[in-house]
Structure formats: C-alpha cells, structure tokens
Design an enzyme around this catalytic site. Structure first.
Site, mmCIF file in Angstrom:
data_model
loop_
_atom_site.group_PDB
_atom_site.id
_atom_site.type_symbol
_atom_site.label_atom_id
_atom_site.label_comp_id
_atom_site.label_asym_id
_atom_site.label_seq_id
_atom_site.Cartn_x
_atom_site.Cartn_y
_atom_site.Cartn_z
ATOM 1 N N HIS A 402 -9.484 35.480 -12.852
ATOM 2 C CA HIS A 402 -8.972 36.857 -13.499
ATOM 3 C C HIS A 402 -9.898 37.872 -13.353
ATOM 4 O O HIS A 402 -10.078 38.844 -13.952
ATOM 5 C CB HIS A 402 -8.901 36.576 -14.967
ATOM 6 C CG HIS A 402 -8.405 35.339 -15.755
ATOM 7 N ND1 HIS A 402 -7.364 34.891 -15.181
ATOM 8 C CD2 HIS A 402 -9.091 34.241 -16.437
ATOM 9 C CE1 HIS A 402 -7.062 33.576 -15.858
ATOM 10 N NE2 HIS A 402 -8.037 33.132 -16.483
ATOM 11 N N CYS A 403 -10.535 37.782 -12.056
ATOM 12 C CA CYS A 403 -11.360 39.003 -11.318
ATOM 13 C C CYS A 403 -12.649 38.804 -12.440
ATOM 14 O O CYS A 403 -13.358 39.723 -11.981
ATOM 15 C CB CYS A 403 -10.775 40.085 -11.335
ATOM 16 S SG CYS A 403 -9.229 39.875 -10.307
ATOM 17 N N ALA A 404 -12.724 37.938 -13.342
ATOM 18 C CA ALA A 404 -13.979 37.944 -14.171
ATOM 19 C C ALA A 404 -14.768 36.789 -13.490
ATOM 20 O O ALA A 404 -15.483 35.996 -13.987
ATOM 21 C CB ALA A 404 -13.820 37.642 -15.531
ATOM 22 N N ALA A 462 -8.296 38.197 -6.710
ATOM 23 C CA ALA A 462 -9.596 38.571 -7.448
ATOM 24 C C ALA A 462 -9.659 39.822 -8.279
ATOM 25 O O ALA A 462 -8.975 40.840 -8.075
ATOM 26 C CB ALA A 462 -10.942 38.499 -6.759
#
Ligand code: PMP
Length: 462
Positions: A402-404, A462
């Site tokens: 989740h790009c985290a 990402a």
C-alpha cells in the site's frame, strides 16, 4: 446521528457499482464516483473552453466556475481564501510541489523529520531531496524518521520530539495512516514542530508542518487554521471525484514567498515577461502553470457539495451544483456523519475478522481511532493469493505494501505486504459481512502454495 440502512440504500442508488453487485472495499485506494458528478461533466461541455485564456462568454463562464471551485475547496478546509489553494494531479504531486518550492531554502546542516508511518508519497520526495538532489548542490540536509509503536501503530511522539531540533526546517507527517490506520495527534505534532525553533526566512522560529491528508480529509473534518498546519495535501479521487485532481493547501505567506514549482503560462503577471525579468501572477494562479484540469477541478469541488447532500449534512437545503459558501457547521456535520459511519463499518469488520484462525490485524485494537480500513495477514497465506481468492468471492480487497513500505519492513513482514479492506460512505453492513464471510471461507480451505518472493506480484504499484 448515524447513517441508517435506508440512508445507505438511497446513497448507493447514485453509484453504478451498486448495480454490478461489486463489494467495493478498496476505498483507501480510490472511492467510486457518483453518477451526478459524471453527469456534471456533460452539463459543462456546452461552455467547454479554456480558463483565463479567452474573452468569449464560454471562457468567462468556465473561468468563473473554475475560480469559484477554489473558494469551495478553501471554505471546506477552513482556509482563509482561495489564495491558499493550489491544484495538482494528486497528493503525490502536491507534496513534490512543496519539496521543489522549498529546494533552494535549505541550508547546510538543516534536517527534515518524517515518520515510519508515511506513504511513499510523503517519504520518497524527502529522501530524494536529502539524499539525491541537495548533495548535488553540495548541501547536507539530514532526513530523520520517527518510529511508531509496533503493537498499536501509534506514532512514537517522544521519539518524534527527540528528532526535532533547532535545525529542523520541516516536519512531514501523515494525518491518517493508509496501512495501520493510526491518526497522529496533529496538535501535539504541531507543538513538537514549534518547539524546535528553526529560524525560517519568514521570521518565524519553528519547523513547518506538512500533513499528508490523503486518508484524513475524505473521512474527517479538517480545519487547517485550527490545526495551524503549514501545508496539507490530499487527493479528490479518494473523496468521490473521478481521478486527476489533488490539492495543496499552504499558508498564504508561504506561497507568496516561495518559488513556484512549475514555471510557464498563466502563472505570470499580465505582460510581465521580458528578456531580463519575469513577474509572477497573484495567488493562487502563481501555482497554476499551464492549462489546469479545468473540468476536473470544477467536478471535484462539486463532489464536496454532493457529499453534503448525500449524507444529509444540511437539513435546510441542497448544495450540489450551487456555488454558495458551504457553512462550516454543515461541513462538520457532513464529515462527522461520514466519519461515524465508516468508523462503525471498520469496527464491525475488525470484530468479524478477530475470530478468523491465523489472522493478524495490524495497527491498534478495535475501538481506537483509526482511518476506515483494516490491514491483516493470515498465517500460511500470501496476501496476494488471499486477495485473489477474495476477488473470486466478489470482494475487492487490496494486497501489497500500500506504498507504506517503510512500515511493512519495520514490522518485519516478509514479503512486505498485507491484505487490506477499506470503507467509504456508501458501504453497508452487508458489504462488511460479505467481506468478512469471504475471508472466513477462504481461510477455512487449505492455503494455496505460497507465492514466491520476487514473483509476479512484485509489480504491485508502490
Ligand atoms: N498518502 C496517503 C496516506 C495515501 O493513502 C495515498 C494514496 N494511497 C497517497 C498519499 C498518494 O495519493 P495519490 O496516489 O493520489 O498521489
């Protein structure tokens, strides 16, 4: 007052997804657009023209609609005027705009403080600035990263405070995590940024605060003046509007004094371009180089008005397609309703998932404030295979980092991925129950062979 099931049924009638039987539970990525907004595009086309670039009635009409959209957005955020608003393609571009505008202001020995909770949009630009761009100009600026509590997902405020000092020019912090759901207490983060005492070129002595509001603004009431944030970024595609428009709020004096991020047409004062000098346009158009996403901005601002009408935020009148100011209490009631409904759905999902064998929910326990999402892993399951199985049951989840990415690595998740369900104002109890039921059924079957690391799912955005 909470939204009732009949309210939700009425709201869903405005969305095409409702006819398809989809269980739309990937709303943290993007929400669904209501039909009225798409119809609005159509109704604008008889006057289709560029803005600030024509004397025709059509150009004036479109320019008026476009400019008043900035008033709507400013009013929604509690900003003093449209002069504090810039529009970009998305949150990512808005944060990059701050980075590029401030580029020349950093002095050797300064630092930027961000957090492990950040989406890559609020980490990678600062990494690029500190590790790639400024070193090429011979300037050393340190990037510091505050930790979070692995058990609760909460930002470690003591650690944050220990990182902020008199050379901290900027603190960049998520308003709501898109993975762990945690919501850093912004007044405390503000106070920590203030305590640093950095001497800014404006004469202020404190770190500036940039808040990534991508997951905060769509389901919370946000008053930028009350929070005293210097910058706030968010995307309209997570707030009912179609893709393509992001917002940067910034304090007016900062926009006045900063260099633009993009240079070109329309950001120039009329006639003020000579071989020796260029004069910039007044705010907010100084930050609107080139032809903007005109219809997108108009439709996005109207999405806010439609949100009021959809959830009954104003018992006295409708706001969609009007341009009158939306009173602050109406914005608050609207966002409180959305916030309460989505929090209720999230609690229901977490209660349901808590009984699934091997399932680990990430972030704080049910009942603690969180963005309307829940990310989880299941022992023996690749999150990607799990999401694919859920999709076979008609349930739309999202697997990945989740790009985290920082937080996934920090938690030691291998692969750095989780499966996430996220909710918005049109989701019903039945959606949640179908999603939870699908997770139960899928997990009750034998897990499929694990997906190899580096396999086909590594290309997830990402
Ligand atoms: N920050 C957060 C917290 C987000 O959830 C997202 C979207 N996933 C972004 C930033 C980036 O938003 P956009 O893709 O619209 O730039």
């Amino acid at each position: 007052m909470d939204l009732t099931e009949p309210d939700i049924a009425r709201i869903r009638e405005q969305f095409d997804f409702d006819r398809s039987g989809r269980v739309v539970t990937n709303n943290a990525a993007s929400t669904q657009p209501p039909r009225q907004l798409l119809d609005l595009y159509r109704s604008l086309t008889p006057f289709y023209e560029n803005v600030h670039r024509g004397q025709s009635d059509a150009s004036r009409y479109t320019t008026d609609r476009f400019e008043s959209s900035y008033d709507t957005i400013a009013g929604w955020l509690g900003a003093p005027s449209r002069r504090s608003i810039a529009t970009y393609r998305n949150t990512t571009e808005a944060i990059n705009a701050v980075m590029y505008s401030l580029l020349t202001e950093f002095r050797d020995g300064d630092n930027v403080v961000t957090t492990m909770l950040e989406h890559n949009s609020n980490y990678v630009p600062w990494h690029g600035l500190c590790r790639e761009i400024l070193p090429r100009f011979g300037r050393r600026v340190e990037l510091r990263i505050a930790r979070f509590d692995h058990r609760t997902g909460e930002l470690d405020l003591d650690h944050l405070a220990s990182l902020v000092d008199a050379r901290t020019k900027l603190v960049c912090c998520s308003g709501a995590s898109n993975f762990l759901g945690s919501k850093p207490p912004l007044p405390i983060v503000r106070a920590i940024a203030d305590a640093g005492g950095y001497p800014q070129p404006t004469g202020e002595r404190r770190a500036r605060l940039l808040v990534d509001g991508a997951q905060l603004v769509p389901s919370s009431f946000v008053d930028v003046q009350a929070l005293d944030v210097d910058y706030l970024a968010f995307s309209f595609h997570k707030l009912l509007a179609p893709f393509g428009v992001g917002v940067l709020y910034a304090k007016e004096h900062l926009l006045e004094q900063s260099l633009p991020f993009l240079y070109g047409g329309d950001m120039i004062a009329d006639g003020q371009v000579t071989p020796d000098a260029v004069g910039y346009n007044g705010l907010p158009w100084k930050y609107s180089a080139g032809t903007p996403n005109i219809l997108g901005v108009i439709v996005s601002a109207q999405a806010l008005r439609l949100a009021v009408d959809l959830v009954g935020g104003d018992p006295t009148r409708m706001h969609f397609r009007s341009e009158d100011p939306v009173p602050g209490p109406v914005v608050r009631r609207t966002m409180d309703r959305i916030g309460e409904h989505t929090a209720h759905l999230t609690r229901r999902a977490m209660d349901g998932l808590s009984g699934v064998p091997g399932l680990r929910m990430l972030g704080g326990p049910p009942g603690t404030p969180r963005s309307p999402l829940v990310a989880f892993t299941v022992a023996g399951w690749s999150p990607f295979e799990l999401a694919a199985e859920l999709n076979r049951h008609g349930v739309e989840s999202r697997a990945g980092c989740h790009c985290a990415t920082l937080a996934h690595h920090d938690l030691g998740l291998d692969p750095p991925a989780s499966c996430r369900l996220s909710f918005y104002l049109y989701n019903s109890n039945a959606d949640v129950d179908r999603a939870v039921d699908a997770v139960r059924k899928v997990v009750a079957h034998r897990p499929p062979a694990p997906t190899p690391v580096g396999g086909r799912h590594r290309r997830e955005a990402a």
